[in-house]
Scaffold this motif. Structure first.
Motif, mmCIF file in Angstrom:
data_model
loop_
_atom_site.group_PDB
_atom_site.id
_atom_site.type_symbol
_atom_site.label_atom_id
_atom_site.label_comp_id
_atom_site.label_asym_id
_atom_site.label_seq_id
_atom_site.Cartn_x
_atom_site.Cartn_y
_atom_site.Cartn_z
ATOM 1 N N MET A 44 -16.348 -5.601 6.025
ATOM 2 C CA MET A 44 -15.235 -4.568 6.646
ATOM 3 C C MET A 44 -13.924 -5.346 6.467
ATOM 4 O O MET A 44 -13.138 -5.960 7.231
ATOM 5 C CB MET A 44 -15.614 -4.416 8.200
ATOM 6 N N SER A 45 -13.583 -4.888 5.241
ATOM 7 C CA SER A 45 -12.295 -5.728 4.806
ATOM 8 C C SER A 45 -11.507 -4.453 3.817
ATOM 9 O O SER A 45 -11.864 -3.307 3.644
ATOM 10 C CB SER A 45 -12.593 -6.739 3.797
ATOM 11 N N ASP A 46 -10.310 -5.102 3.394
ATOM 12 C CA ASP A 46 -9.360 -4.035 2.638
ATOM 13 C C ASP A 46 -10.029 -3.639 1.321
ATOM 14 O O ASP A 46 -9.634 -2.675 0.721
ATOM 15 C CB ASP A 46 -8.003 -4.709 2.387
ATOM 16 N N PHE A 47 -11.179 -4.536 0.758
ATOM 17 C CA PHE A 47 -11.443 -4.039 -0.560
ATOM 18 C C PHE A 47 -12.119 -2.699 -0.367
ATOM 19 O O PHE A 47 -12.324 -1.921 -1.356
ATOM 20 C CB PHE A 47 -12.828 -5.135 -0.565
ATOM 21 N N MET A 48 -12.801 -2.293 1.045
ATOM 22 C CA MET A 48 -13.241 -0.907 0.959
ATOM 23 C C MET A 48 -12.405 0.225 0.533
ATOM 24 O O MET A 48 -12.744 1.369 0.391
ATOM 25 C CB MET A 48 -14.029 -0.633 2.436
ATOM 26 N N SER A 49 -11.220 0.105 0.686
ATOM 27 C CA SER A 49 -10.005 1.117 0.301
ATOM 28 C C SER A 49 -9.663 0.931 -0.985
ATOM 29 O O SER A 49 -8.679 2.097 -1.397
ATOM 30 C CB SER A 49 -8.973 0.940 1.457
ATOM 31 N N ARG A 50 -10.085 0.226 -1.865
ATOM 32 C CA ARG A 50 -9.502 0.028 -3.335
ATOM 33 C C ARG A 50 -10.345 0.271 -4.239
ATOM 34 O O ARG A 50 -11.652 0.445 -4.376
ATOM 35 C CB ARG A 50 -8.959 -1.534 -3.469
ATOM 36 N N TYR A 51 -9.830 0.423 -5.556
ATOM 37 C CA TYR A 51 -10.198 0.823 -6.802
ATOM 38 C C TYR A 51 -10.357 -0.444 -7.744
ATOM 39 O O TYR A 51 -9.290 -0.966 -7.912
ATOM 40 C CB TYR A 51 -9.667 2.052 -7.541
ATOM 41 N N ALA A 52 -11.225 -0.367 -8.581
ATOM 42 C CA ALA A 52 -11.069 -1.429 -9.770
ATOM 43 C C ALA A 52 -11.951 -1.066 -10.863
ATOM 44 O O ALA A 52 -13.051 -1.840 -11.095
ATOM 45 C CB ALA A 52 -11.415 -2.919 -8.933
ATOM 46 N N GLU A 53 -11.820 0.011 -11.501
ATOM 47 C CA GLU A 53 -12.489 0.499 -12.556
ATOM 48 C C GLU A 53 -12.476 -0.485 -13.719
ATOM 49 O O GLU A 53 -11.545 -1.190 -13.854
ATOM 50 C CB GLU A 53 -12.120 1.755 -13.106
#
Length: 428
Positions: A44-53
């Motif tokens: 449950m962190s900010d990573f869940m909202s981000r993109y990294a193609e």
């Protein structure tokens, strides 16, 4: 503004799910597990909202410096605990990992050899799933029901005659290690690759109670990260073949994955660290519990598959419950008393029996992670016996709740105070 009724309903359903499955049921689904509170905290962190193609340090978006760091660290951890030389965590499921590998190894119209559907081949191995979607011809290898395994001699002969592009080992009903070395040697003799799907047993591989397929000649290993490996739902692949790794990595993105659900990465890293330090004890107890449950069921009149072979070497056992009404009926009876299993085809069933097969499949990995041991397996077997005999379901459910109430904390993890730790990025 008052809280909308729809929102109240969503929250209510979620609370009920958490309460029921986490505190009131004995979960014996072989494809599930539970993360530690520590892994869930970083999930449950900010990573869940981000993109990294793309791959670490070669992204199509900015703002990914910490994604690059955690992804690289997690890949290194996976390579350490497997062990392997190369890993890729971008497949969002084991099925996607399989798809990327299959796409590299074969073209439409090419042949692949797989284990029998009734003997546990995952749908992604078959014409009904990924092979069919890719247009690759699905051919089943001979299976020895008495040994509950691929028939080595016949399979080797078939490989030599058919000359497939690749052979797939691994299964969903998976009691004993497949004959990796023999079939890898046969595959390599006709310039084919051997793919080993460890979705169900990856945690046992890491825990050193199941052979590492890479050491026995497999060219690439795919896995899920949420079965015997008790992390977040997702997939991965590992290999020691640099060129194959490069080809598959170029195929995962952009063919099958765009963004790869970045919140999986820190949770997978935490789970890998847990398995590094506790994996051997955890995996060993899983196998002990599976054997103990099988033995206790046989003592109570159940027909457990492969008794003459010691029942299992994995987290699973298979039980023929035809005499009690079949897999569908028994699975529902058990659910009614809060024991969760799934109906399952057995090797001698016809494929058409998929909706009402002879068997049920049982996995002990989640209850093992909650701390249950051989004694509790005896209790579970007794509760199952009372259920199929038609005893009072409310009384049985009361006993299930009483047993489960003693096992609510996840084991084989680190004792970290999540509220006071300055190192855990909590968003709760």
């Amino acid at each position: 503004m008052d809280v909308p009724k729809e929102l109240e309903k969503v929250i209510e359903i979620t609370r009920e799910q958490n309460k029921w499955r986490r505190t009131e049921t004995i979960n014996l689904i072989a494809s599930e597990n539970v993360m530690s509170p520590l892994a869930e905290a970083v999930y449950m962190s900010d990573f869940m909202s981000r993109y990294a193609e793309g791959k670490p340090y070669k992204r199509y978006y900015q703002g990914t410096k910490y994604v690059d760091e955690i992804e690289t660290m997690t890949m290194d951890l996976i390579n350490e605990i497997t062990p392997s030389k190369y890993s890729d965590l971008r497949a969002t499921s084991g099925t996607i990992a399989n798809a990327a590998v299959f796409r590299v190894l074969a073209n439409p119209g090419d042949k692949a050899l797989i284990t029998r559907v009734q003997a546990g081949a995952h749908v992604s191995h078959t014409k009904y799933g990924t092979l069919g979607a890719l247009g690759i011809e699905h051919i089943e290898m001979p299976f020895d029901v008495d040994k509950m395994n691929v028939d080595v001699d016949k399979a080797v002969k078939m490989i030599e005659e058919i000359k497939p592009k690749f052979v797939v080992l691994g299964a969903s009903l998976f009691l004993f290690p497949h004959p990796t070395k023999e079939l890898a040697d046969a595959a390599h003799s006709v310039n084919a690759k051997l793919v080993y799907d460890t979705a169900h047993v990856y945690g046992l591989v890491v825990g050193k109670v199941w052979p590492n397929p890479l050491e026995d000649g497999a060219d690439v290993v795919t896995a899920s990260t949420h079965k015997t490996f008790p992390g977040p739902q997702g997939g991965l692949l590992v290999t020691n073949d640099e060129e194959l790794y490069k080809q598959v990595s170029r195929t995962i993105f952009p063919w099958f994955v765009s963004n790869h659900h970045l919140h999986r990465l820190p949770a997978t890293a935490v789970t890998a660290i847990e398995m590094k330090y506790f994996g051997r004890d955890y995996a060993s107890q899983i196998v002990k519990n599976a054997k103990a449950l099988a033995t206790a069921l046989v003592e109570r009149g159940f027909k457990v598959i492969a008794e003459h072979l010691g029942f299992t070497k994995s987290h699973q056992i298979a039980v023929d419950v035809k005499n009690f009404g079949g897999g569908a009926k028994v699975a529902k009876m058990l659910e009614n008393v809060n024991i969760i299993v799934n109906k399952n085809l057995l090797p001698y069933d016809l494929p058409e029996a998929v909706n009402d097969p002879s068997g049920i499949r049982i996995g002990v990995q989640e209850m093992t992670r909650y701390g249950m041991k051989e004694g509790e397996m005896e209790e579970i077997a007794e509760l199952m016996k009372q259920t199929v005999e038609g005893k009072n379901p409310e009384e049985i459910k009361r006993k299930v709740l009483e047993l489960r109430s003693k096992f609510l904390d996840v084991k084989y993890t680190f004792n970290v105070d999540l509220k006071s730790s300055k190192t855990i990025p909590l968003i709760i």
